[in-house]
Design a protein around this motif. Structure first.
Motif, PDB file in Angstrom:
ATOM      1  N   UNK A 196     -32.548  16.970   8.570  1.00  0.00           N
ATOM      2  CA  UNK A 196     -33.730  17.438   8.943  1.00  0.00           C
ATOM      3  C   UNK A 196     -33.995  18.854   9.448  1.00  0.00           C
ATOM      4  N   UNK A 197     -33.846  19.679   8.829  1.00  0.00           N
ATOM      5  CA  UNK A 197     -33.663  21.247   9.330  1.00  0.00           C
ATOM      6  C   UNK A 197     -35.230  21.646   8.899  1.00  0.00           C
ATOM      7  N   UNK A 198     -36.025  22.431   9.805  1.00  0.00           N
ATOM      8  CA  UNK A 198     -37.232  23.021   9.486  1.00  0.00           C
ATOM      9  C   UNK A 198     -37.186  24.457   8.761  1.00  0.00           C
ATOM     10  N   UNK A 199     -37.980  24.964   8.293  1.00  0.00           N
ATOM     11  CA  UNK A 199     -38.096  26.010   7.315  1.00  0.00           C
ATOM     12  C   UNK A 199     -37.732  27.178   8.316  1.00  0.00           C
ATOM     13  N   UNK A 200     -37.882  27.193   9.680  1.00  0.00           N
ATOM     14  CA  UNK A 200     -37.427  28.253  10.395  1.00  0.00           C
ATOM     15  C   UNK A 200     -36.140  28.614  10.867  1.00  0.00           C
ATOM     16  N   UNK A 201     -35.318  27.442  10.483  1.00  0.00           N
ATOM     17  CA  UNK A 201     -33.980  27.466  10.694  1.00  0.00           C
ATOM     18  C   UNK A 201     -33.215  28.278   9.746  1.00  0.00           C
ATOM     19  N   UNK A 202     -32.193  28.947  10.321  1.00  0.00           N
ATOM     20  CA  UNK A 202     -31.389  29.778   9.408  1.00  0.00           C
ATOM     21  C   UNK A 202     -30.559  28.953   8.239  1.00  0.00           C
ATOM     22  N   UNK A 203     -30.341  27.854   8.500  1.00  0.00           N
ATOM     23  CA  UNK A 203     -29.580  27.110   7.738  1.00  0.00           C
ATOM     24  C   UNK A 203     -30.551  26.253   6.729  1.00  0.00           C
ATOM     25  N   UNK A 204     -31.720  26.480   6.613  1.00  0.00           N
ATOM     26  CA  UNK A 204     -32.884  25.655   5.991  1.00  0.00           C
ATOM     27  C   UNK A 204     -32.382  25.672   4.410  1.00  0.00           C
ATOM     28  N   UNK A 205     -31.901  26.548   3.904  1.00  0.00           N
ATOM     29  CA  UNK A 205     -31.724  26.605   2.551  1.00  0.00           C
ATOM     30  C   UNK A 205     -30.598  25.748   2.133  1.00  0.00           C
ATOM     31  N   UNK A 206     -29.497  25.782   3.146  1.00  0.00           N
ATOM     32  CA  UNK A 206     -28.322  25.045   2.815  1.00  0.00           C
ATOM     33  C   UNK A 206     -28.707  23.700   3.007  1.00  0.00           C
ATOM     34  N   UNK A 207     -29.569  23.135   3.921  1.00  0.00           N
ATOM     35  CA  UNK A 207     -30.068  22.030   4.101  1.00  0.00           C
ATOM     36  C   UNK A 207     -30.813  21.360   2.845  1.00  0.00           C
ATOM     37  N   UNK A 208     -31.940  22.303   2.461  1.00  0.00           N
ATOM     38  CA  UNK A 208     -32.551  22.063   1.520  1.00  0.00           C
ATOM     39  C   UNK A 208     -31.677  21.750  -0.035  1.00  0.00           C
ATOM     40  N   UNK A 209     -30.866  22.540  -0.330  1.00  0.00           N
ATOM     41  CA  UNK A 209     -29.817  22.238  -1.401  1.00  0.00           C
ATOM     42  C   UNK A 209     -29.152  20.984  -1.288  1.00  0.00           C
ATOM     43  N   UNK A 210     -28.565  20.675   0.013  1.00  0.00           N
ATOM     44  CA  UNK A 210     -27.914  19.446   0.367  1.00  0.00           C
ATOM     45  C   UNK A 210     -29.008  18.201   0.307  1.00  0.00           C
ATOM     46  N   UNK A 211     -30.105  18.358   0.495  1.00  0.00           N
ATOM     47  CA  UNK A 211     -31.001  17.135   0.556  1.00  0.00           C
ATOM     48  C   UNK A 211     -31.358  16.876  -1.004  1.00  0.00           C
ATOM     49  N   UNK A 212     -31.400  17.901  -1.714  1.00  0.00           N
ATOM     50  CA  UNK A 212     -31.596  17.839  -3.095  1.00  0.00           C
ATOM     51  C   UNK A 212     -30.532  17.130  -4.036  1.00  0.00           C
ATOM     52  N   UNK A 213     -29.400  17.544  -3.588  1.00  0.00           N
ATOM     53  CA  UNK A 213     -28.341  17.090  -4.168  1.00  0.00           C
ATOM     54  C   UNK A 213     -28.106  15.587  -3.823  1.00  0.00           C
ATOM     55  N   UNK A 214     -28.385  15.073  -2.478  1.00  0.00           N
ATOM     56  CA  UNK A 214     -28.435  13.823  -1.948  1.00  0.00           C
ATOM     57  C   UNK A 214     -29.414  13.014  -2.716  1.00  0.00           C
TER      58      UNK A 214
END
Length: 238
Positions: A159-177
């Motif tokens: 659950x990372x917000x868009x303003x987090x520096x790792x948001x893109x990593x979290x977004x890719x991980x969530x898509x994979x999951x």
């Protein structure tokens, strides 16, 4: 304020009933106060204009006004001596105060640049600190998501917000999951279909052996329409 004080000195000299006396020289020395006021209240360069006005007034007053008996400038040397003393003082005061004002202004500008640099450094340090906190928080949340997935919870998300520096990593991980979750659901559905096929074959074999009507219960899979069509029919052993 400079004009008012300047006018006051000029008025004192011009309205002297007996004319210029030896005491009048004190006025020409005190008139440098207008230069101090000018350099303090106006742009520093204005002190030279005030000094020029003072020098011209001093020259005009000593040269053209009436002199008393104790202030007779009968020789050129006496005239130039009386004229040079206040004018030289006015020029010296103008130069010294201008240099002082320039130095003070440069010191203020340097202090402002230093303060701006300190604010920029403080802002950078604050941004770096916030980014470090975001990194640490983002890594911990991604790590917790991995742990939940490893324990079989494919519904876990980072659950990372868009303003987090790792948001893109979290977004890719969530898509994979999400894709893994859909894949598992499809595999589960296929497993149920395979089991239902085995069960249908078993019912068909029993109906053939008993020569009875085929009864196939609903299973909630994609084979239900086929089971509905086959239910109530005889299976010929031939």
């Amino acid at each position: 304020m400079v004009i008012v004080v300047e006018t006051a000195f000029v008025t004192v000299v011009l309205t002297s009933p007996l004319g210029l006396s030896s005491r009048s020289l004190t006025t020409f020395y005190l008139i440098v106060l207008t230069e101090l006021m000018a350099v303090s209240l106006l742009p520093p360069r204005s002190v030279f204009l005030v000094a020029l006005c003072n020098a011209v007034f001093t020259w005009a007053a000593i040269s053209f006004l009436h002199h008393t008996a104790d202030f007779q400038l009968v020789t050129p040397s006496a005239y130039y001596s009386a004229l040079a003393s206040p004018i030289v003082l006015q020029v010296i005061v103008a130069v010294v105060t201008f240099l002082w004002a320039q130095g003070a202004q440069q010191a203020i500008e340097r202090a402002e640049r230093v303060a701006a640099l300190e604010r920029a450094l403080a802002e950078r340090d604050r941004a770096e600190a916030e980014q470090k906190v975001q990194w640490e928080d983002g890594i911990q949340q991604i790590l917790q998501t991995h742990i939940q997935v490893a324990n079989g919870n494919l519904e876990a998300r980072a659950p990372l917000a868009r303003d987090n520096v790792l948001w893109q990593v979290a977004y890719a991980l969530n898509n994979l999951l999400a894709r893994l979750q859909r894949t598992e659901q499809v595999e589960g559905e296929m497993q149920r279909v395979r089991m239902e096929i085995v069960r249908v074959i078993h019912f068909v074999q029993n109906a053939k052996a008993r020569r009875s009507l085929l009864q196939l219960p609903r299973s909630g899979t994609i084979l239900d329409p086929l089971a509905q069509e086959l239910t109530g029919t005889y299976i010929d052993q031939g």
